[in-house]
Design a protein around this motif. Structure first.
Motif, PDB file in Angstrom:
ATOM      1  N   VAL A  37       0.842  -1.201   0.000  1.00 53.33           N
ATOM      2  CA  VAL A  37       0.000   0.000   0.000  1.00 53.33           C
ATOM      3  C   VAL A  37       0.872   1.245   0.000  1.00 53.33           C
ATOM      4  O   VAL A  37       0.635   2.197  -0.754  1.00 53.33           O
ATOM      5  CB  VAL A  37      -0.942   0.002   1.225  1.00 53.33           C
ATOM      6  N   ASP A  38       1.884   1.239   0.841  1.00 55.46           N
ATOM      7  CA  ASP A  38       2.825   2.358   0.936  1.00 55.46           C
ATOM      8  C   ASP A  38       3.441   2.659  -0.426  1.00 55.46           C
ATOM      9  O   ASP A  38       3.421   3.801  -0.907  1.00 55.46           O
ATOM     10  CB  ASP A  38       3.911   2.001   1.956  1.00 55.46           C
ATOM     11  N   MET A  39       3.971   1.639  -1.081  1.00 54.34           N
ATOM     12  CA  MET A  39       4.654   1.847  -2.359  1.00 54.34           C
ATOM     13  C   MET A  39       3.686   2.266  -3.466  1.00 54.34           C
ATOM     14  O   MET A  39       4.015   3.106  -4.306  1.00 54.34           O
ATOM     15  CB  MET A  39       5.416   0.583  -2.749  1.00 54.34           C
ATOM     16  N   CYS A  40       2.493   1.681  -3.467  1.00 55.31           N
ATOM     17  CA  CYS A  40       1.509   2.036  -4.498  1.00 55.31           C
ATOM     18  C   CYS A  40       1.065   3.490  -4.368  1.00 55.31           C
ATOM     19  O   CYS A  40       0.914   4.196  -5.373  1.00 55.31           O
ATOM     20  CB  CYS A  40       0.298   1.113  -4.408  1.00 55.31           C
ATOM     21  N   ILE A  41       0.856   3.931  -3.135  1.00 56.68           N
ATOM     22  CA  ILE A  41       0.441   5.319  -2.920  1.00 56.68           C
ATOM     23  C   ILE A  41       1.553   6.276  -3.334  1.00 56.68           C
ATOM     24  O   ILE A  41       1.306   7.308  -3.980  1.00 56.68           O
ATOM     25  CB  ILE A  41       0.026   5.535  -1.451  1.00 56.68           C
ATOM     26  N   LYS A  42       2.786   5.937  -3.000  1.00 54.21           N
ATOM     27  CA  LYS A  42       3.908   6.796  -3.394  1.00 54.21           C
ATOM     28  C   LYS A  42       4.085   6.812  -4.915  1.00 54.21           C
ATOM     29  O   LYS A  42       4.394   7.854  -5.506  1.00 54.21           O
ATOM     30  CB  LYS A  42       5.186   6.325  -2.708  1.00 54.21           C
ATOM     31  N   LEU A  43       3.884   5.665  -5.538  1.00 50.53           N
ATOM     32  CA  LEU A  43       3.976   5.593  -6.996  1.00 50.53           C
ATOM     33  C   LEU A  43       2.877   6.435  -7.640  1.00 50.53           C
ATOM     34  O   LEU A  43       3.131   7.180  -8.601  1.00 50.53           O
ATOM     35  CB  LEU A  43       3.863   4.136  -7.450  1.00 50.53           C
ATOM     36  N   LEU A  44       1.681   6.345  -7.102  1.00 52.06           N
ATOM     37  CA  LEU A  44       0.567   7.137  -7.626  1.00 52.06           C
ATOM     38  C   LEU A  44       0.840   8.628  -7.462  1.00 52.06           C
ATOM     39  O   LEU A  44       0.591   9.425  -8.377  1.00 52.06           O
ATOM     40  CB  LEU A  44      -0.721   6.752  -6.898  1.00 52.06           C
ATOM     41  N   GLN A  45       1.355   9.002  -6.306  1.00 56.25           N
ATOM     42  CA  GLN A  45       1.663  10.412  -6.061  1.00 56.25           C
ATOM     43  C   GLN A  45       2.701  10.921  -7.056  1.00 56.25           C
ATOM     44  O   GLN A  45       2.605  12.054  -7.554  1.00 56.25           O
ATOM     45  CB  GLN A  45       2.170  10.584  -4.628  1.00 56.25           C
ATOM     46  N   LEU A  46       3.676  10.084  -7.358  1.00 59.27           N
ATOM     47  CA  LEU A  46       4.694  10.447  -8.342  1.00 59.27           C
ATOM     48  C   LEU A  46       4.066  10.653  -9.720  1.00 59.27           C
ATOM     49  O   LEU A  46       4.365  11.640 -10.408  1.00 59.27           O
ATOM     50  CB  LEU A  46       5.757   9.345  -8.406  1.00 59.27           C
ATOM     51  N   ILE A  47       3.182   9.752 -10.106  1.00 56.38           N
ATOM     52  CA  ILE A  47       2.562   9.824 -11.431  1.00 56.38           C
ATOM     53  C   ILE A  47       1.759  11.111 -11.596  1.00 56.38           C
ATOM     54  O   ILE A  47       1.893  11.828 -12.590  1.00 56.38           O
ATOM     55  CB  ILE A  47       1.652   8.600 -11.673  1.00 56.38           C
ATOM     56  N   ILE A  48       0.912  11.426 -10.606  1.00 59.73           N
ATOM     57  CA  ILE A  48       0.051  12.604 -10.775  1.00 59.73           C
ATOM     58  C   ILE A  48       0.827  13.911 -10.608  1.00 59.73           C
ATOM     59  O   ILE A  48       0.314  14.978 -10.939  1.00 59.73           O
ATOM     60  CB  ILE A  48      -1.166  12.571  -9.819  1.00 59.73           C
ATOM     61  N   SER A  49       2.056  13.820 -10.108  1.00 53.89           N
ATOM     62  CA  SER A  49       2.890  15.023 -10.057  1.00 53.89           C
ATOM     63  C   SER A  49       3.580  15.274 -11.399  1.00 53.89           C
ATOM     64  O   SER A  49       4.088  16.366 -11.650  1.00 53.89           O
ATOM     65  CB  SER A  49       3.946  14.894  -8.951  1.00 53.89           C
ATOM     66  N   ARG A  50       3.590  14.263 -12.260  1.00 49.25           N
ATOM     67  CA  ARG A  50       4.279  14.374 -13.554  1.00 49.25           C
ATOM     68  C   ARG A  50       3.326  14.414 -14.746  1.00 49.25           C
ATOM     69  O   ARG A  50       3.691  14.902 -15.813  1.00 49.25           O
ATOM     70  CB  ARG A  50       5.232  13.183 -13.733  1.00 49.25           C
TER      71      ARG A  50
END
Length: 354
Positions: free
Chosen positions: A78-91
């Motif tokens: 969950v931690d990694m997926c949320i961080k990955l999602l946050q990265l995507i929507i920042s780019r």
């Protein structure tokens, strides 16, 4: 940098293929390694972001988040997926994601809302920030139509109550109010009380009003300093003033909607609150309006007669006086200096908040 190399980027499709497999067919440790690989490569490479998007990474990530709903044993995933999602929507712009992956975006909102409700660590705030980014940045009318899970709005309410009941940073409390205001804008002011356990059906409402009162007091004090004491016409002052105005407009909007909610008490023979709750709400509103009146008095003393902040302040007082004409009557008359209490401020024709 190895992570940004072409070799690493070329492995993204393979990693996504593995990441899309069910947890019953692939060990969770392998899925975690895939997610970690994607995060590292995408962080280092813009080309990696584009390749991730090109190979349906948003869809795969959305489905993975949905699979993780309610599974508290996969906290690292969950931690990694949320961080990955946050990265995507920042780019990648949310407008583009909505256009290409509207259904998947709705899956993400539902999954994040669930995590926002059940998490008890820093990831709760990460989920909060992403939810605000999504809900505040896209066409909600389209998104809401695609949401298949009606419980997502209840999950968000649960998460909001949990944060406001605990000692957290002021910035996070403000983010909660922004999310609450968005939810009320979507579902109406009844969202603050509907669908909760009968013994606590006023908890969200009371907490949101209390926090709105606190924010209004702090933000109006900050605005007064920026207008009357801080160096004028500097970029820092202008930017700070604009941000404070936007934030206070959120709190004002919530208070106005709560006033509207209270005004409907007893309609259709339905009493939404018991006498104790109603008393608490009115006391909070009286304190809030008193703070706003002080802000207007300060503006009058400084000869300030223009500004959207003054217009919004007058509007919220007007909303309250429409329901309680005798409230703060003397202060209002003294402030306006008119027997008929007509407003003498120079305001814009547009009466919307800010």
């Amino acid at each position: 940098d190895i992570a940004s190399s072409e070799d690493m980027n070329s492995n993204i499709p393979l990693m996504l293929e593995v990441f899309s497999m069910s947890s019953s067919s692939v060990p969770s440790s392998v899925l975690e390694e895939c997610c970690e690989f994607l995060y590292l490569v995408l962080t280092a490479s813009e080309k990696g972001i584009m390749k991730f998007y090109e190979f349906s990474g948003i869809k795969i990530l959305a489905l993975r988040l949905r699979a993780l709903q309610g599974n508290e044993d996969d906290s690292r995933m969950v931690d990694m997926c949320i961080k990955l999602l946050q990265l995507i929507i920042s780019r990648i712009s949310l407008d583009k994601i909505q256009k290409d992956y509207l259904f998947e975006l709705s899956i993400i909102v539902v999954a994040l809302a669930r995590q926002f409700a059940i998490l008890h660590n820093s990831l709760k705030f990460e989920a909060l920030h992403i939810l605000n980014s999504v809900i505040c940045s896209i066409d909600l009318s389209q998104l809401v139509k695609t949401l298949q899970d009606s419980s997502w709005s209840d999950d968000i309410r649960v998460g909001i109550v949990a944060i406001l009941q605990n000692r957290v940073a002021a910035a996070e409390r403000l983010q909660v109010l922004i999310l609450a205001e968005s939810m009320v804008s979507i579902f109406g002011e009844d969202w603050l009380i509907v669908g909760q356990v009968s013994n606590t059906n006023d908890m969200c409402l009371l907490l949101v009003l209390e926090q709105s009162r606190v924010e209004i007091a702090v933000l109006l004090n900050d605005l007064a300093y920026l207008k009357y004491e801080a160096p004028q016409d500097t970029l820092a002052t202008i930017e700070a003033h604009s941000l404070k105005q936007r934030n206070v407009s959120v709190a004002y909007s919530l208070v106005e909607k709560i006033i509207k909610l209270i005004s409907n008490v007893g309609e259709n023979g339905v009493n939404l609150f018991d006498e104790g709750t109603l008393t608490k709400l009115i006391l909070q509103l009286n304190e809030t309006i008193a703070v706003v009146l002080e802000y207007l008095e300060d503006a009058k003393e400084h000869g300030q007669r223009k500004g959207d902040d003054l217009l919004a302040s007058v509007r919220i007082i007007g909303s309250y006086l429409a329901e309680a004409p005798l409230a703060c009557n003397e202060k209002v008359r003294d402030l306006l200096g008119l027997k008929d209490a007509k407003l003498s401020l120079h305001v814009k024709e547009d009466l919307r908040l800010f």
